[in-house]
Design a protein around this motif. Sequence first.
Motif, PDB file in Angstrom:
ATOM      1  N   GLY A 235       0.794  -1.224   0.000  1.00  0.00           N
ATOM      2  CA  GLY A 235       0.000   0.000   0.000  1.00  0.00           C
ATOM      3  C   GLY A 235       0.821   1.265   0.000  1.00  0.00           C
ATOM      4  N   PHE A 236       2.142   1.158   0.205  1.00  0.00           N
ATOM      5  CA  PHE A 236       2.933   2.375   0.294  1.00  0.00           C
ATOM      6  C   PHE A 236       3.138   3.039  -1.063  1.00  0.00           C
ATOM      7  N   GLU A 237       3.502   2.235  -2.111  1.00  0.00           N
ATOM      8  CA  GLU A 237       3.837   2.838  -3.397  1.00  0.00           C
ATOM      9  C   GLU A 237       2.638   3.518  -4.062  1.00  0.00           C
ATOM     10  N   PRO A 238       1.454   2.889  -4.093  1.00  0.00           N
ATOM     11  CA  PRO A 238       0.299   3.588  -4.669  1.00  0.00           C
ATOM     12  C   PRO A 238      -0.016   4.881  -3.943  1.00  0.00           C
ATOM     13  N   GLN A 239       0.171   4.919  -2.615  1.00  0.00           N
ATOM     14  CA  GLN A 239      -0.102   6.155  -1.889  1.00  0.00           C
ATOM     15  C   GLN A 239       0.878   7.243  -2.302  1.00  0.00           C
ATOM     16  N   GLN A 240       2.155   6.846  -2.561  1.00  0.00           N
ATOM     17  CA  GLN A 240       3.131   7.849  -2.963  1.00  0.00           C
ATOM     18  C   GLN A 240       2.839   8.375  -4.363  1.00  0.00           C
ATOM     19  N   GLU A 241       2.328   7.483  -5.253  1.00  0.00           N
ATOM     20  CA  GLU A 241       2.017   7.938  -6.601  1.00  0.00           C
ATOM     21  C   GLU A 241       0.856   8.929  -6.604  1.00  0.00           C
ATOM     22  N   LYS A 242      -0.093   8.754  -5.694  1.00  0.00           N
ATOM     23  CA  LYS A 242      -1.265   9.613  -5.654  1.00  0.00           C
ATOM     24  C   LYS A 242      -1.114  10.755  -4.663  1.00  0.00           C
ATOM     25  N   GLU A 243       0.102  10.926  -4.158  1.00  0.00           N
ATOM     26  CA  GLU A 243       0.278  11.912  -3.096  1.00  0.00           C
ATOM     27  C   GLU A 243      -0.076  13.320  -3.562  1.00  0.00           C
ATOM     28  N   VAL A 244       0.152  13.610  -4.853  1.00  0.00           N
ATOM     29  CA  VAL A 244      -0.111  14.957  -5.344  1.00  0.00           C
ATOM     30  C   VAL A 244      -1.596  15.191  -5.587  1.00  0.00           C
ATOM     31  N   GLY A 245      -2.369  14.140  -5.665  1.00  0.00           N
ATOM     32  CA  GLY A 245      -3.777  14.301  -5.964  1.00  0.00           C
ATOM     33  C   GLY A 245      -4.579  14.757  -4.765  1.00  0.00           C
ATOM     34  N   CYS A 246      -5.504  15.682  -5.005  1.00  0.00           N
ATOM     35  CA  CYS A 246      -6.338  16.197  -3.924  1.00  0.00           C
ATOM     36  C   CYS A 246      -7.303  15.130  -3.423  1.00  0.00           C
ATOM     37  N   ALA A 247      -7.858  14.340  -4.344  1.00  0.00           N
ATOM     38  CA  ALA A 247      -8.807  13.295  -3.958  1.00  0.00           C
ATOM     39  C   ALA A 247      -8.132  12.250  -3.070  1.00  0.00           C
ATOM     40  N   ALA A 248      -6.870  11.931  -3.386  1.00  0.00           N
ATOM     41  CA  ALA A 248      -6.154  10.934  -2.581  1.00  0.00           C
ATOM     42  C   ALA A 248      -5.903  11.448  -1.175  1.00  0.00           C
ATOM     43  N   GLN A 249      -5.598  12.727  -1.075  1.00  0.00           N
ATOM     44  CA  GLN A 249      -5.368  13.304   0.247  1.00  0.00           C
ATOM     45  C   GLN A 249      -6.642  13.315   1.080  1.00  0.00           C
ATOM     46  N   ILE A 250      -7.781  13.546   0.437  1.00  0.00           N
ATOM     47  CA  ILE A 250      -9.056  13.532   1.156  1.00  0.00           C
ATOM     48  C   ILE A 250      -9.410  12.116   1.594  1.00  0.00           C
ATOM     49  N   ALA A 251      -9.116  11.150   0.724  1.00  0.00           N
ATOM     50  CA  ALA A 251      -9.493   9.761   1.026  1.00  0.00           C
ATOM     51  C   ALA A 251      -8.520   9.087   1.982  1.00  0.00           C
ATOM     52  N   GLU A 252      -7.325   9.649   2.158  1.00  0.00           N
ATOM     53  CA  GLU A 252      -6.300   8.978   2.970  1.00  0.00           C
ATOM     54  C   GLU A 252      -6.740   8.683   4.393  1.00  0.00           C
ATOM     55  N   PRO A 253      -7.385   9.631   5.121  1.00  0.00           N
ATOM     56  CA  PRO A 253      -7.833   9.288   6.481  1.00  0.00           C
ATOM     57  C   PRO A 253      -8.833   8.133   6.513  1.00  0.00           C
ATOM     58  N   PHE A 254      -9.719   8.062   5.520  1.00  0.00           N
ATOM     59  CA  PHE A 254     -10.700   6.988   5.488  1.00  0.00           C
ATOM     60  C   PHE A 254     -10.043   5.649   5.177  1.00  0.00           C
ATOM     61  N   ILE A 255      -9.028   5.678   4.286  1.00  0.00           N
ATOM     62  CA  ILE A 255      -8.293   4.441   3.991  1.00  0.00           C
ATOM     63  C   ILE A 255      -7.525   3.972   5.217  1.00  0.00           C
ATOM     64  N   THR A 256      -6.922   4.922   5.921  1.00  0.00           N
ATOM     65  CA  THR A 256      -6.205   4.571   7.156  1.00  0.00           C
ATOM     66  C   THR A 256      -7.156   3.984   8.180  1.00  0.00           C
ATOM     67  N   PHE A 257      -8.322   4.580   8.306  1.00  0.00           N
ATOM     68  CA  PHE A 257      -9.330   4.074   9.248  1.00  0.00           C
ATOM     69  C   PHE A 257      -9.725   2.642   8.899  1.00  0.00           C
ATOM     70  N   ARG A 258      -9.991   2.394   7.617  1.00  0.00           N
ATOM     71  CA  ARG A 258     -10.395   1.050   7.186  1.00  0.00           C
ATOM     72  C   ARG A 258      -9.274   0.037   7.381  1.00  0.00           C
TER      73      ARG A 258
END
Length: 541
Positions: A235-258
Motif C-alpha cells: 500500500g505504500f507505493e500507490p499512496q506515494q504515486e497519488k500523493e499529489v492528488g487532492c482526492a487521494a489526500q481527502i481519502a487517505e484518512p478513510f483508507i487509514t481508518f479502514r
Amino acid sequence: GDRMWHFAVSVFLVELYGNSLLLTAVYGLVVAGSVLLLGALIGDWVDKNSRLKVAQTSLVVQNSSVILCGVILMIIFLFKTQLLTLYHGWLLTLCYILVITIANIANLASTATAITIQRDWIVVVAGEDRSKLADMNATIRRIDQLTNILAPMAVGQIMTFGSPMIGCGFISGWNLMSMCVEYLLLWKVYQKTPTLARKSAKVEASELKQLNVKKESDTKPAEGVQLIIEKDVTGFEPQQEKEVGCAAQIAEPFITFRDGWVAYYNQPVFLAGMGLAFLYMTVLGFDCITTGYAYTQGLSGSVLSLLMGASAVTGIMGTVAFTWLRRKCGLIRTGLISGVAQFACLILCAISVFMPGSPLDLTVSPFADISARLFENEPLPTIASPEPEMIFATGMPNLLNGSIAPANSDPEMSPEPVPLISVSLLFAGVIAARVGLWSFDLTVTQLLQENVIESERGIINGVQNSMNYLLDLLHFIMVILAPNPEAFGLLVLISVSFVAMGHIMYFRFAQKSLGKQLFVCHTPDPKANPDSSPPGNTSTV
C-alpha cells in the motif's frame, strides 16, 4: 494533573447542571465518539512520526487544554447568574459546549500520549526481555494507581472545604507545573535510550525498507501479522504515486481508518482485545457516571476521593497479583484467573440493586427526564438550581438535599442509613473488582505488546482504544436515555452481563491458544529464550 482532571470534571459538570447525570453523560458520549472515530488516525500519526515529537506534542496539547478548561470553568462559576439571564440562558449552554469540546481535545492528546509511552516506548526500553516488560507494565500501572489515590484526595478536599472555583484554579496551576516537569523527564529518557532515537529515524525515512525486512523474515511473525505486513507494504507505493492528488489526500484518512480496523481484526489476539473492550460497557467504575451517581445519592467529594483512593489501592494489589500469577501460571492463564476474580466481585454490585435503600424504581419511567428536555424545548441552563449563588458557596451540601436534608427537617436521621446499605455494597463490589480488572488489563496489554509488530504498534493500539471507547460510548448512550438515579440499577445489571460476555470472549481466545493445557497451571521457565518461540505462543511464558 491528568488524574485530577478526570476526577474533577464529572463533579464540575454535576455542579453546573444540577442533580442530574445528563450533562456528564453528554461529555462522556463526545469523548467516546471522538476516540472511536479518530483512534486509528491517532495511532497512525504515532507510527509515522518520531517518538519524541509525538510524546512532546501530545503532552503540551493535553495540559494546555486542561488549563484552558479550568479557566473557562472558573469564569462560569463566577458569572453563572449573569450568563443565565443573557439570551435566555443559551450563552451558558454555549459555554458548556466549549468546555466539553476543549476537554475532548485534552482526552485525544492523552490517548496519543498513552499509546506512544505505554505501548511503544516501554517495549523498546524493555528490549527482548518479556519478564522485564511485565514488571515495567506493572510498575507503570502502580504509579498510575498511586496518582489515583493522591490526586482525587487533594482535589476532593479542596472542593469540599473550599469551592469548585478554587478546585478549577488548583488543577490549572498544577497542570502548568507538571507539564514542564514531564516534558523534561521525557527528554531525559529519550537521551538515555539510544534505540528510541534510531527507531524514530527509520519510521521517518525508511518506510520502503519494510520490503527488505519482510524478505529477511528475522522475526518470523505469525500468519496474522504477516498479512498486515504484506498489506501495508503493497500500500505504500500507490499512496506515494497519488500523493499529489487532492482526492487521494481527502481519502487517505478513510483508507487509514479502514486498514487499521482490518489489521486489528487479523491480529491473533483479536478476541483478547475484544474481551477487554467489553469491560468498558459498564457503569461499575470510577468514571464520571458512577461518580455523578454517588454524588446525587449524598456522598460528598471528600468521601468520593477516599473511595477512589481505596480503589487505587486494590488496583495496585491487582498489579502485584499480575506479576505473581504470570510467573506461576503464564500470561494467558493469568488473564483467565483475573477475569473470574473480577466477575465474582461484581456479583455484589448486582445484589446491591435489590437491597433496601436502592433508588431502583421501575414505576418511574427512565426516559422521563430526556423526554421533558426534548418536548419542552428547555435550554440546558434552565436545569440549574433556582439558587445558583448558594450552589457555589456551599458546593456539596446543596446536592445532598435530595437525600439528606441539611438541618431543615426533623427526620434527617431516618433516611440517612437506608441508602448506605445499597451504596456500600455497590462500591464494595466495584473496589474489590479492581484487583481482577487491572490484572486482566495488564494481561491483554502485554499480549498486544508481544504479538503486534513494531511498525504497526501505534495503529493497532489506536484501534484497540477505539474499540474500548465504542463500548464506552454505548454505556454513555444508555445513561443519556435513562439519566434518572431510579434507573441506575438497571444499568448495573446490564454492566455485569457485558463484563461476563467479555470474559467469555477471552476464554475462547485462551482455549484457542492453549487447547487442552488451558487448565494445567505450571510454572514457566523464566530462563527460556524469548526468541525461541513464535509470537503467537509467547504469551504462555
